[in-house]
Enzyme design. Structure first.
Site, mmCIF file in Angstrom:
data_model
loop_
_atom_site.group_PDB
_atom_site.id
_atom_site.type_symbol
_atom_site.label_atom_id
_atom_site.label_comp_id
_atom_site.label_asym_id
_atom_site.label_seq_id
_atom_site.Cartn_x
_atom_site.Cartn_y
_atom_site.Cartn_z
ATOM 1 C CB SER A 144 -0.921 -0.010 1.217
ATOM 2 O OG SER A 144 -1.676 -1.205 1.276
ATOM 3 C CG ASN A 145 3.178 2.822 3.352
ATOM 4 O OD1 ASN A 145 3.220 3.999 3.675
ATOM 5 N ND2 ASN A 145 2.607 1.902 4.121
ATOM 6 C CE LYS A 165 1.518 -4.235 6.429
ATOM 7 N NZ LYS A 165 1.831 -3.331 5.295
ATOM 8 C CB SER A 170 -7.569 -5.063 10.926
ATOM 9 O OG SER A 170 -7.155 -6.126 11.767
ATOM 10 N N GLY A 174 0.851 -4.602 11.208
ATOM 11 C CA GLY A 174 0.965 -3.779 10.013
ATOM 12 C C GLY A 174 0.966 -2.296 10.269
#
Length: 298
Positions: free
Chosen positions: A46-47, A166, A169, A189
């Site tokens: 995502s990053n 990972k 949440s 995460g």
């Protein structure tokens, strides 16, 4: 616990210049991070804005990370696609290059149909088809709310080629750790659930903060491992507060701005994301100064 998954991992940002992938800046970041105690790197997450890149761009990014990573660093490649078929096809291309693990975000385009049965089938088919060990990636905020249930973890953690997950949440990491197979590792995460996860039995964390403050993240991990729980709690609270005050409001753009502040090369985000403006950058910088991580003349 798999030793390769013990420690702090950087979910590597992808620098863009004039909206094009800047491999030179990426190589610089990896070479600089090699000098820190981080356990390894997770590009194409995502990053890393993987959803904003073509397959060929993603392969170039991964090759650059692999070519510049120190030999002792562990590599986790993000390979998620919306179908099992496409994920396997891209995963095979990563296999040809070589990786220690692949990470796979939950499919989410048809979010309302992603029940336990669908997710179990998705991950099982992929893990059966690939030779590289698979890590599931649970991040509801980037997956239209799709969340891996403890029951899915209980079932899939016994698969011989699904080695961990990972979890990014809220409130689930302890539940996963309570039901997993003994040979299955869970990575926190986020800095927010990192210490909570370590206390519950997580092996480490993939932390966006490690892109710009890797030493502080690794120090927190070492404090916990050495039994200095009170100090670890103090540092954890400090880093969580810093993250909320500095980067959380701006997402990947905030992470990249922070990279620039600490001598890494964040580069641009890719449209439709929007870079931090000068005022926002000053707010982020001020938060680091007030927390003692940056001097006024840095």
């Amino acid at each position: 616990m798999n030793d390769k998954l013990a420690g702090v991992f950087i979910p590597v940002v992808t620098p863009f210049t004039d909206q094009k992938v800047d491999l030179g800046k990426l190589a610089f970041n990896i070479q600089k991070a090699n000098q820190t105690p981080v356990r390894g790197y997770m590009p194409l997450g995502s990053n890393g804005e993987f959803a904003h890149m073509s397959d060929e761009e993603q392969l170039l990014v991964y090759k650059t990370v692999k070519e510049n990573a120190a030999k002792d660093k562990v590599l986790i490649a993000g390979i998620a696609r919306q179908s099992a078929y496409s994920t396997i096809e891209f995963g095979k291309r990563i296999e040809d290059i070589g990786a220690d693990f692949v990470s796979i975000l939950t499919p989410n385009y048809f979010a309302s149909f992603m029940n336990d049965t669908a997710l179990i089938k998705y991950y099982t088919v992929i893990a059966d088809a690939l030779s590289i060990p698979v890590l599931m990636y649970n991040c509801p905020k980037f997956a239209s709310g799709v969340t891996i249930s403890p029951e899915v973890v209980k079932i899939l953690s016994s698969h011989p080629n699904i080695m961990g997950m990972k979890d990014t949440s809220t409130g689930n990491i302890s539940k996963y750790l309570a039901v997993k197979d003994e040979n299955f590792d869970v990575l926190a995460g986020s800095i927010t659930n990192f210490l909570e996860g370590l206390k519950a039995g997580a092996s480490g964390g993939v932390l966006s903060m490690a892109n710009y403050l890797p030493e502080a993240c690794c120090l927190l991990y070492e404090m916990f491992k050495q039994g200095n729980i009170a100090e670890a709690e103090r540092l954890s609270d400090e880093l969580i507060r810093l993250s909320k005050n500095a980067t959380d409001k701006y997402g990947v753009a905030g992470v990249k701005a922070s990279c620039d502040i600490f001598g890494y090369k964040g580069g641009e985000v890719r449209n439709p994301l929007i870079d931090c403006n000068e005022q926002q950058r000053k707010e982020i910088e001020k938060a680091f100064i007030e927390a003692g991580y940056l001097k006024l003349n840095d």
